[in-house]
Design an enzyme around this catalytic site. Sequence first.
Site, PDB file in Angstrom:
ATOM      1  CB  SER A   8      52.684  50.421  31.131  1.00  0.00           C
ATOM      2  OG  SER A   8      51.929  49.688  30.246  1.00  0.00           O
ATOM      3  CB  SER A  21      33.600  57.480  41.598  1.00  0.00           C
ATOM      4  OG  SER A  21      33.842  56.207  42.119  1.00  0.00           O
ATOM      5  CG  HIS A  53      46.457  34.496  41.112  1.00  0.00           C
ATOM      6  ND1 HIS A  53      45.479  34.784  40.198  1.00  0.00           N
ATOM      7  CD2 HIS A  53      46.650  35.649  41.794  1.00  0.00           C
ATOM      8  CE1 HIS A  53      45.102  36.038  40.316  1.00  0.00           C
ATOM      9  NE2 HIS A  53      45.795  36.589  41.274  1.00  0.00           N
TER      10      HIS A  53
END
Lengths: 550, 187
Positions: A191, A289, A324
């Site tokens: 990533s 969009s 959280h």
Amino acid sequence: MAPKLPPQQPLQTPAEQGNDGAATAGHVNEGYHHGPSGLMRWLLTTNHKEIGTLYLIFSLSMFFIGGIFALVVRAELFQPGLQLVQPEFFNQMTTMHGLIMVFGAVMPGFVGLANWMIPLQVGAPDMALPRLNNFSFWLLPVAFTLLLSTLLMPGGGPNFGWTFYAPLSTTYAPPSTTFFILSLHIAGISSILGAINIIATILNMRAPGMRMMDMPLFVWTWLITAFLLIAVMPVLAGVITMMLMDINFGTSFFNAAGGGDPVMFQHIFWFFGHPEVYIMILPAFGIVSAIIPTFARKRLFGYASMVYATSSIAILSFLVWAHHMFAVGLPLVAELFFMYTTMLIAVPTGVKVFNWIATLFQGSISFETPMLFALAFVVLFTIGGFSGLMLAIAPADFQYHDTYFVVAHFHYVLVPGAVFAIMAAVYYWLPKWTGHYPNERLGRWHFWTSVIGVNLTFFPMHFSGLAGMPRRIPDYALQFADFNMASSIGALLFGTSQLLFVLMIIKCVRGGEKAPAKAWEGAEDLEWTVPSPAPLHTFDTPPQFHHREG
Amino acid sequence: MTGVQRTVTRTVVVLLAMFVFAFALVPLYDVFCRITGINGKVENTAQAMVRDSIDESRVITVQFVTRAGAGLPWKLEVLNRQVRVHPGAATEVHFAFTNHGSTAGWGRAVPSVSPSEASLYMRKITCFCFQEQRLAAGERLEAPLVFQLTRDLPDDIKTVTLVYTLYPVDDKPLATKATSVVPGGET
């Protein structure tokens, strides 16, 4: 970031054309390819379109594997009591489902779209670092083979939930956890490299004349996402390294007996985890969009406010992590701080939803499949946003914490949110990728079965959650039986309807109605100026970008 | 340096900085919690008593909870589970360690204060939790805790709970633990 004139790109990308030097300017009719053929072609490719395709195929296969795990979970929960699997295996299934879907399906899906579309949308011949691109893709199969192989190891795979809270994932973890950590490290490196590549491409390789504020929103949202990845993936790497050291080298980062603190794990994890949530949704905002203005045949309402809203969401995502953790025993001040910052996120998100609706207003709308998915995204993502606001209320969260309400919330933002956006993008850009329109009839069937399946699966979870059904437990009290049966039927419907998606893709690759360069009437971005299907090499000569006034 | 190289260099620098930051969070977290007292962590060395007048007007209930951690066949008991004290007054409470195992060993009681805000006002003058205990098989050891709640304890705190969890201490790293340098935080 001040808009700067992009440097002139050399006409050759060395890796592709280096040896024979027979570079052709402009577009060639069919993709030409020099280099190894067969398997080696895909193993060694540095072409952004081929790597994009690889990412998307990988993401789709992981989507099915993770989906099968989810169906195991839903099958067990079809009725109260233990029927099919043992609790230990059930835990592995919930954990693996989460890990595979987050790191294997959604994130690579978006990276695949970025690889395909960002160079086309900014008018660049390829990604800035093509070989790195190849490397970052091929890390993924390695990471996930390793991760899936843990299921076959003695003691089973990870069973501590995708959030891998210590000490469940350290002191009480199965022996395979070290492999889990390694696979997450590899996926994380992938990533990070992908993010570096995307940033380098967007900042340096835009077509002459394209300023930052001229970029399509998919490019903008990905740029911001890539910055989030750069900022938080190292934190994930840090926290799993600490776990590794706690497990294997006798440190006590998260072990209270040695002076560590398990709550600190949750702080560090969610400092990564919350921006991670936005990593999985911001590119979806960019896709929607792009699609809504196309099929409403209007320019996007409030382009600049979209850019600023995306940036504010990204910045705020670093200030909300402890929502959280309301139930861990935070002091009152912290509960209030994180409650208010979380609610603040509703403002830029509201701006986005408003802009999409304002774009639709008085548009001449047509409902092709990509538009259907985009509209479903707006409606269903907003439902997920609202349940998120309910969860943000700290005192109420003590009731909702770790119930199916939370499960309903994050599945609404991730399935009809992120996953629907990826599907919308696939329908939207398939004509560009394959040269054929996707089968509209099949697309509609896929859409309606998916929408009904998703809502049947996740809407009842709101109710079972509010009534107190805890998550991650293979059995439940009898009063939840009907809700769970509905959820399981919905999951089966949603799961099987994805076979239609695969069928649609296969049919579209093989043939179908021919698409022109500008496949959709209202589509305006640069990718629609190259032929359909897009030749292997595009924009060898940078296009001159003329930005639209008003 | 081309534009791409510059961008890559900068992102890699940010990347490395964030990786270091993740590890820096560990001591930062500890320091932050200690300063603000929001994690129920108490000063783990003896503190001098604050010579203060005693606030007779307020009565605070102080409760004690003892828990045995995994892997140590010991029991920690408190002789009076609950005391009622005035802020400013020093109080002594007795605890008893018993080793029910058949071997001698080392153990340590790790404290935590709830509500965590109260940890800033909890001063321990003597505590068995400041050091490891060694108990022979079957041995019973009584140890005192002398504490004081300072007068500036906020008014809304009426009850303070002190939790002690027993953890085994390995024989080997005892030398390093005595100087309390454990990676990942101080004991």
